[in-house]
Design an enzyme around this catalytic site. Sequence first.
Site, PDB file in Angstrom:
ATOM      1  N   PRO A  97     -21.387  43.514 -73.312  1.00  0.00           N
ATOM      2  CA  PRO A  97     -21.507  42.042 -73.220  1.00  0.00           C
ATOM      3  C   PRO A  97     -22.015  41.422 -74.520  1.00  0.00           C
ATOM      4  O   PRO A  97     -23.148  41.618 -74.902  1.00  0.00           O
ATOM      5  CB  PRO A  97     -22.523  41.844 -72.090  1.00  0.00           C
ATOM      6  CG  PRO A  97     -22.566  43.133 -71.352  1.00  0.00           C
ATOM      7  CD  PRO A  97     -22.269  44.186 -72.376  1.00  0.00           C
ATOM      8  N   GLU A  98     -21.110  40.721 -75.213  1.00  0.00           N
ATOM      9  CA  GLU A  98     -21.540  39.919 -76.352  1.00  0.00           C
ATOM     10  C   GLU A  98     -21.164  38.484 -76.024  1.00  0.00           C
ATOM     11  O   GLU A  98     -20.791  38.188 -74.897  1.00  0.00           O
ATOM     12  CB  GLU A  98     -20.869  40.439 -77.630  1.00  0.00           C
ATOM     13  CG  GLU A  98     -21.178  41.929 -77.818  1.00  0.00           C
ATOM     14  CD  GLU A  98     -21.031  42.443 -79.223  1.00  0.00           C
ATOM     15  OE1 GLU A  98     -21.088  41.643 -80.173  1.00  0.00           O
ATOM     16  OE2 GLU A  98     -20.859  43.658 -79.390  1.00  0.00           O
TER      17      GLU A  98
ATOM     18  N   LYS B 258     -25.861  34.747 -75.415  1.00  0.00           N
ATOM     19  CA  LYS B 258     -25.645  35.789 -74.415  1.00  0.00           C
ATOM     20  C   LYS B 258     -26.335  35.464 -73.081  1.00  0.00           C
ATOM     21  O   LYS B 258     -26.462  36.308 -72.216  1.00  0.00           O
ATOM     22  CB  LYS B 258     -26.127  37.134 -74.970  1.00  0.00           C
ATOM     23  CG  LYS B 258     -25.298  37.547 -76.194  1.00  0.00           C
ATOM     24  CD  LYS B 258     -25.427  39.000 -76.521  1.00  0.00           C
ATOM     25  CE  LYS B 258     -26.489  39.246 -77.559  1.00  0.00           C
ATOM     26  NZ  LYS B 258     -26.574  40.676 -77.935  1.00  0.00           N
TER      27      LYS B 258
ATOM     28  N   ARG C 120     -31.255  49.380 -83.365  1.00  0.00           N
ATOM     29  CA  ARG C 120     -29.910  49.694 -82.897  1.00  0.00           C
ATOM     30  C   ARG C 120     -29.246  50.689 -83.831  1.00  0.00           C
ATOM     31  O   ARG C 120     -29.727  50.955 -84.927  1.00  0.00           O
ATOM     32  CB  ARG C 120     -29.073  48.401 -82.851  1.00  0.00           C
ATOM     33  CG  ARG C 120     -29.697  47.293 -82.052  1.00  0.00           C
ATOM     34  CD  ARG C 120     -29.716  47.590 -80.571  1.00  0.00           C
ATOM     35  NE  ARG C 120     -28.376  47.622 -79.999  1.00  0.00           N
ATOM     36  CZ  ARG C 120     -27.711  46.544 -79.587  1.00  0.00           C
ATOM     37  NH1 ARG C 120     -28.269  45.372 -79.667  1.00  0.00           N
ATOM     38  NH2 ARG C 120     -26.507  46.658 -79.072  1.00  0.00           N
TER      39      ARG C 120
END
Length: 273
Positions: A2-3, A51, A250
Amino acid sequence: MPEGDTVWNTARVLQRALAGARLTGSDFRVPQLATTDLTGWTVRESASRGKHLLLRLTGTDAEPWTLHSHLRMDGAWRAYAPGERWSGRPAHLIRVVLRSPAAVAVGYHLHELALVPTAGEESLVGHLGPDLLGRDWDAGEAVRRLAAEPDRTIGEALLDQRNLAGVGNLYKCEVLFLRGVSPWTPVGAVPDLPGTVALAQRLLAANRGRWTQSTTGVLQRGGTSYVYGRRAQPCRRCGTAIRKEELGERVTYWCPACQPGVELPRNAQDRPR
Ligand SMILES: [Zn+2]
């Protein structure tokens, strides 16, 4: 993953399923909203901001409220016809069910589920930078926010939703590959920051309205990205093995030949080889 584009698509699914409808039932399966009942409430609209998902409703007393949710890595909303089998995800992941006469919306593994007065939405999303897919997208403001921290790596700065809202790890990796910029480049040394921001916006916008995210134009499995998820595979441009390393909190993927400038990330140099 999900972006911003996925969240935008999800907001549209909820808009089509519920907008204008009076809810005939609700079932919250999170502790903070366990006693909330939206029966009789009217769904006004569904919107996304970066988001974040914002489902705006009117309570039985006509007060405007917003049901906020965030998909993070694994959340999803699905809309079903009444009586249709819920085929989305395992039932134990359900966090909320909203029923209307024409549709049932089921939220799976949602995060930050909260019901706030619409006037207080800013407490949840006010920190966000310009929304890449918002009607009020402001590229100049996004560039200004990024440039305010020139020593930060561009890889981390693009993911910081306070700079611009909607870029996740996939688009970050792909944008930097397409611009030929190493993810470890300090923001202040990125040759064309406005061009980088503009490309991010175009890639997200191009993926609106479909669920397969592609930056290559190819929708077939295995062909949708240049570097993201392609560790050790040959670069589509030069054949060099794509690399994957941690960057901040990340991982990042990049082609060391197409994205030169930093030979090795600091954390990789420090690691015993
Ligand atoms: Zn390459």
